[in-house]
Design a protein around this motif. Sequence first.
Motif, short mmCIF file in Angstrom:
data_model
loop_
_atom_site.label_atom_id
_atom_site.label_comp_id
_atom_site.label_asym_id
_atom_site.label_seq_id
_atom_site.Cartn_x
_atom_site.Cartn_y
_atom_site.Cartn_z
N PRO A 1 -2.12 9.36 16.51
CA PRO A 1 -2.75 10.67 16.27
C PRO A 1 -4.28 10.56 16.30
CG PRO A 1 -2.14 9.66 14.19
CD PRO A 1 -1.67 8.71 15.26
N ARG A 2 -4.96 11.66 16.27
CA ARG A 2 -6.42 11.63 16.18
C ARG A 2 -6.89 11.30 14.77
NH1 ARG A 2 -10.01 13.92 19.55
NH2 ARG A 2 -11.41 12.66 18.29
N TYR A 3 -6.13 11.79 13.80
CA TYR A 3 -6.45 11.55 12.40
C TYR A 3 -5.16 11.17 11.66
CZ TYR A 3 -10.59 14.22 13.70
OH TYR A 3 -11.72 14.68 14.32
N LYS A 4 -5.31 10.22 10.73
CA LYS A 4 -4.13 9.79 9.97
C LYS A 4 -4.59 9.36 8.59
CE LYS A 4 0.14 8.26 9.33
NZ LYS A 4 1.34 9.16 9.33
N ILE A 5 -3.90 9.85 7.58
CA ILE A 5 -4.10 9.38 6.21
C ILE A 5 -2.80 8.73 5.78
CG2 ILE A 5 -4.65 10.00 3.84
CD1 ILE A 5 -6.19 12.41 4.92
N THR A 6 -2.88 7.52 5.28
CA THR A 6 -1.69 6.83 4.82
C THR A 6 -1.97 6.13 3.51
OG1 THR A 6 0.09 5.35 5.54
CG2 THR A 6 -2.16 4.61 5.96
N GLU A 7 -0.92 5.72 2.85
CA GLU A 7 -1.07 5.06 1.57
C GLU A 7 -1.03 3.54 1.73
OE1 GLU A 7 0.99 8.41 -1.33
OE2 GLU A 7 2.16 6.68 -0.66
N THR A 8 -1.69 2.88 0.82
CA THR A 8 -1.69 1.41 0.80
C THR A 8 -0.25 0.90 0.81
OG1 THR A 8 -3.77 1.40 -0.43
CG2 THR A 8 -2.46 -0.61 -0.46
N GLY B 1 -3.34 -8.66 9.91
CA GLY B 1 -2.79 -7.41 9.39
C GLY B 1 -2.34 -6.44 10.46
N TYR B 2 -2.48 -6.82 11.71
CA TYR B 2 -2.11 -5.96 12.84
C TYR B 2 -1.08 -6.65 13.73
CZ TYR B 2 -6.60 -3.76 11.62
OH TYR B 2 -7.65 -3.17 10.96
N GLU C 1 1.06 -3.43 9.59
CA GLU C 1 2.35 -3.73 8.96
C GLU C 1 2.40 -3.26 7.51
OE1 GLU C 1 4.28 -7.51 10.93
OE2 GLU C 1 2.30 -8.01 10.13
N SER C 2 1.31 -3.43 6.79
CA SER C 2 1.21 -3.01 5.39
C SER C 2 -0.24 -2.63 5.17
CB SER C 2 1.64 -4.15 4.46
OG SER C 2 1.48 -3.77 3.11
N ALA C 3 -0.52 -1.36 5.31
CA ALA C 3 -1.92 -0.91 5.37
C ALA C 3 -2.68 -1.24 4.09
CB ALA C 3 -1.96 0.58 5.64
N THR C 4 -3.92 -1.62 4.27
CA THR C 4 -4.83 -1.88 3.16
C THR C 4 -6.06 -0.99 3.31
OG1 THR C 4 -6.06 -3.61 4.29
CG2 THR C 4 -4.08 -4.29 3.08
N ARG C 5 -6.78 -0.80 2.22
CA ARG C 5 -7.96 0.06 2.27
C ARG C 5 -9.02 -0.48 3.22
NH1 ARG C 5 -7.98 1.27 -4.12
NH2 ARG C 5 -6.45 2.96 -4.08
#
Lengths: 119, 113
Positions: free
Chosen positions: B8-15, B63-64, B79-83
Amino acid sequence: AQKITQTQPGMFVQEKEAVTLDCTYDTSDQSYGLFWYKQPSSGEMIFLIYQGSYDEQNATEGRYSLNFQKARKSANLVISASQLGDSAMYFCAMREGRGSGAGSYQLTFGKGTKLSVIP
Amino acid sequence: DAGITQSPRYKITETGRQVTLMCHQTWSHSYMFWYRQDLGHGLRLIYYSAAADITDKGEVPDGYVVSRSKTENFPLTLESATRSQTSVYFCASSESSSNYGYTFGSGTRLTVV
């Protein structure tokens, strides 16, 4: 050591004046290419100009020219007659070497220079 | 003909969540690249690919994960998103020895909360 160094985090230029954005590079390859990209506030990366290491003349594209000094390993971008639309981030980048494989086509970028054109 | 499209152009996800950024190009360029752009760092290479099923690490691969089963697609997975992976991600493609360097996608702005 950084491969691409842009020493000017930010610069201001008066509209219609010329401005030079500095870029120095570090490579031991004989064959390499140097690129400048513009990134306006909208975020896209726009190719501006290219200089090959064997090119004897400085590259020019419209108002953009590249001041290539091989012995000094510098590839400065000169923008003539600045316009308000030139306000953007500018990135210098280098592609080293030739040959097969994606590694030969990596671009290494500098940290960029933010240019602001003042009316 | 969009050339190279990122979504997407923008994405918000959780840690801790897995997230995949998509990249599709229509030129059949052999080479594709993923960069991240962070203030003060310019663009840094994450992964690159010379052809389908050929990928390799760049400067900041931890991390990718990437895959390239088809020439036109080059997805990037966190794989496991971090800030610290909050960034703008650019996909790019290139044909051999192009004097134009890369063609870039429009970027994906990812925020990890």
